[in-house]
Design an enzyme around this catalytic site. Structure first.
Site, PDB file in Angstrom:
ATOM      1  N   GLY A  67      44.599  43.925  44.585  1.00 58.04           N
ATOM      2  CA  GLY A  67      45.630  43.770  43.564  1.00 58.04           C
ATOM      3  C   GLY A  67      45.983  42.325  43.286  1.00 58.04           C
ATOM      4  N   GLY A 112      47.825  39.547  43.855  1.00 57.31           N
ATOM      5  CA  GLY A 112      48.714  39.023  44.879  1.00 57.31           C
ATOM      6  C   GLY A 112      49.301  37.675  44.559  1.00 57.31           C
ATOM      7  N   ARG A 115      39.454  44.983  35.960  1.00 58.86           N
ATOM      8  CA  ARG A 115      38.246  44.588  36.696  1.00 58.86           C
ATOM      9  C   ARG A 115      37.452  45.816  37.134  1.00 58.86           C
ATOM     10  NH1 ARG A 115      40.450  39.853  39.290  1.00 58.86           N
ATOM     11  NH2 ARG A 115      42.242  39.217  38.059  1.00 58.86           N
ATOM     12  N   ASP A 150      35.968  42.754  42.652  1.00 53.17           N
ATOM     13  CA  ASP A 150      37.291  42.644  42.034  1.00 53.17           C
ATOM     14  C   ASP A 150      37.405  41.396  41.170  1.00 53.17           C
ATOM     15  OD1 ASP A 150      37.225  41.563  44.852  1.00 53.17           O
ATOM     16  OD2 ASP A 150      39.081  40.622  44.180  1.00 53.17           O
ATOM     17  N   ASP A 163      38.932  34.520  37.271  1.00 50.74           N
ATOM     18  CA  ASP A 163      39.263  34.083  38.636  1.00 50.74           C
ATOM     19  C   ASP A 163      38.449  32.860  39.066  1.00 50.74           C
ATOM     20  OD1 ASP A 163      41.109  36.061  38.753  1.00 50.74           O
ATOM     21  OD2 ASP A 163      39.954  37.400  40.004  1.00 50.74           O
TER      22      ASP A 163
END
Length: 615
Positions: free
Chosen positions: A174, A176, A293, A368, A378
């Site tokens: 998740g 975070g 994702r 992910d 990311d």
């Protein structure tokens, strides 16, 4: 166009042909955001400098001056369809826990209680969300986009997902350290995620004009586990730079709207060696059509929640892939789900092929960290390859096995798609045969794009794999810089190559990009390059490619400039000292990576020293 901050007495910025100036009150300012009124100490006086692109150098996927009629911060067109349509966590307490039966948890940013400072913003991304870039100048902007105030109309949440990390199932992960403010209606720009690249999907056919705004580093969420949910300037600036650079390079990517210093300090151990220190806290605002994702489907599938997988798939198909919406008892058939998975696989193939073209290595290709839209997301320990080495990895954690190194990325893309397929098959969306067809589509898409990219990088009309492989082998053996070698090769005429063959000497402007590997057995290496020139000129003549034609092909596939870690380390140090001119100049050049030959500091082109400091 890029906005940056400098510490001077007033704020000013040229927008189009006008100049905007504001001066802050000396004591306090009141922020009226929705129904919330709050007092803060006045921000320190500052000046905002607008760095326009060079004439004729508007980057791909970006725009120049702001459009008339763009909105203020208070009038952003929030349309939080994601939060309205998908199952939410009924528990809104911000505490670490396992979350089941939900795609997201509503959670507000955690204010630092300090004075935030706007550092840099992208006017092209502001245009995407229909925000007037002049809003960057307001103190309210820094408050909202540092997580210290909530924007009216926003509906903040953190997404729930799982994933495989370094090949091992990690369970619930998740958001975070990230949380989304919500979605804003804006413009259809670009394709393949809307922000870079040219995937097989037209923007006109895409029904989605909503952009998700996500803050990275705005505090803890239920998915933070033992972390603090904060980010530091070092990682946030790297994320901002990479997001905007990749868009300009034409690679499918998320974007970055802004970078704001929070005014707080965060304890971090940069090298994980026990030498933690306080670093400046910062928040980057990331922008994408969606941050869903592969792992968003994997987690509910692993828990046997087939209905949640189906709901999320239906939503993604309708909102981002142009499939018809289904309502009531009308269910999709397996063929539709299989077609959608095939499209996901094709987009992913294009994304990975584009990574390889520009020498980009993600560093953490966990499932992910793969977008369901085929966008690069990311940006952590990423890096652009310098000295050509197929086993290059920028992630020190990945060094022992190099699972995510440059040459492994195509295979990892397939592996991650296989994990997604398993989740969708387990949820009953389609069968294994359809999954195999989708995986095959990834390979076809990847190979097609990679092959054409290789042809373009060589400046040929038809692909010649044997010749390309010979060049890459020579680059490896000569420790040649990947970006500079391809770009320089495009400017060496056939006459110059024939002269090199005659005198048996590599042209100096190409040889300057070779490293220590060339000096080992230098005579043999030189002769190997001469043989390559002989084969290359013969192929160019066979294909009827003139010098001018080759240059046009190569210059559009081979950038002058890519972000280099050792350069960013220096810029980060400058920004930490309050010096912003280096960041401003660097971002201006990165906006036009294929045409900035005359505007580049020569130091930005140099490969890293043999023992660079890691960033």
């Amino acid at each position: 166009m890029t906005y940056t901050m400098r510490s001077i007495a007033t704020r000013s910025c040229a927008i189009g042909c006008s100049t905007i100036r504001t001066r802050f009150a000396p004591s306090a300012c009141v922020l009226r955001l929705g129904h919330r009124t709050m007092k803060t100490s006045a921000p320190s006086p500052a000046r905002i400098i607008c760095a326009a692109s060079a004439a004729g150098g508007t980057p791909a996927g970006a725009s120049g001056a702001s459009r008339g009629g763009a909105r203020s911060l208070e009038r952003l067109a929030w349309n939080n369809k994601f939060a309205e349509r998908l199952p939410a966590d009924p528990d809104t307490t911000n505490r670490t826990r396992q979350v089941e039966g939900a795609i997201f948890t509503r959670v507000n940013p955690s204010p630092t209680g300090t004075e935030p400072t706007f550092i840099i913003g992208s006017s092209s991304v502001a245009d995407m969300i229909d925000l007037d870039p002049a809003e960057f100048l307001r103190p309210e902007f820094a408050m909202v986009f540092s997580g210290n105030a909530r924007a009216p109309g926003s509906d903040p949440y953190a997404q729930c997902y799982g994933g495989h990390q370094f090949g091992h199932w990690a369970g619930q992960l998740g958001d975070g350290r990230a949380l989304s403010l919500g979605e804003v209606e804006g413009l259809r720009v670009g394709v393949g995620g809307g922000v870079g690249g040219d995937q097989e999907q037209s923007a006109a056919a895409d029904p989605c004009v909503r952009w998700e705004l996500q803050l990275k580093g705005a505090g803890r969420t239920p998915y933070s586990r033992n972390a603090d949910g904060r980010a530091v300037l070092r990682s946030s600036l790297r994320e901002y730079v990479a997001s905007e650079a990749m868009a300009a390079l034409g690679v499918p990517t998320t974007r970055a709207l802004s970078l704001v210093l929070t005014g707080a300090e965060v304890m971090r151990d940069m090298f994980y060696n026990g030498n933690a220190r306080l670093e400046p806290g910062a928040v980057a605002c990331r922008v994408a059509r969606s941050f869903v994702r592969f792992g968003s489907f994997q987690l509910p599938a692993s828990r046997g929640d087939k209905e949640l997988v189906r709901k999320l798939a239906d939503y993604v198909m309708t909102e981002y892939y142009g499939f018809d919406e289904r309502g009531g008892m009308e269910a999709r058939d397996a063929g539709e789900y299989a077609s959608w998975f095939r499209a996901v696989a094709q987009r992913t193939g294009v994304m990975v092929a584009e990574w390889q073209r520009v020498g980009f290595t993600h560093g953490v290709c966990n499932s992910d960290n793969f977008s369901i839209l085929g966008d690069t997301i990311d940006y952590g320990p990423y890096g652009w390859m310098e000295r050509f080495d197929p086993t290059f990895t920028p992630n020190t954690t990945d060094l022992p096995g190099r699972r995510y190194c440059y040459q492994a990325q195509p295979e990892i893309g397939q592996w991650n798609l296989l994990q997604l397929a398993r989740a969708l098959v387990a949820a009953g969306l389609f069968d294994e045969e359809a999954a195999s067809d989708g995986i095959a589509a990834y390979g076809e898409s990847l190979v097609t794009r990679y092959t054409d990219n290789t042809r373009r990088k060589m400046g040929l009309k038809a692909e010649n794999g044997e010749l390309a492989n010979k060049l890459l082998m020579l680059m490896y053996e000569s420790s040649a810089d990947y970006t500079n070698t391809f770009r320089t090769l495009g400017g060496i005429s056939m006459a110059d190559m024939e002269l090199a063959i005659e005198v048996k000497e590599v042209p100096a402007r190409l040889r300057k990009w070779f490293g220590d590997g060339f000096d080992d057995d230098k005579d043999d290496k030189e002769m190997a390059w001469i043989e390559f020139f002989r084969l290359f000129t013969a192929e160019l003549k066979t294909q009827g490619v003139s010098d001018a034609e080759r240059w046009e092909i190569q210059r559009e596939a081979n950038p002058v400039l890519v972000p280099r870690n050792h350069i960013m380390v220096g810029i980060i140090d400058e920004v930490e000292r309050g010096e912003f001119s280096g960041l401003e100049a660097y971002m201006k050049a990165l906006e036009n990576p294929y045409g900035c030959d005359q505007d580049v500091d020569a130091a930005w082109l140099e490969p890293a020293p043999s023992k660079p400091r890691l960033g």
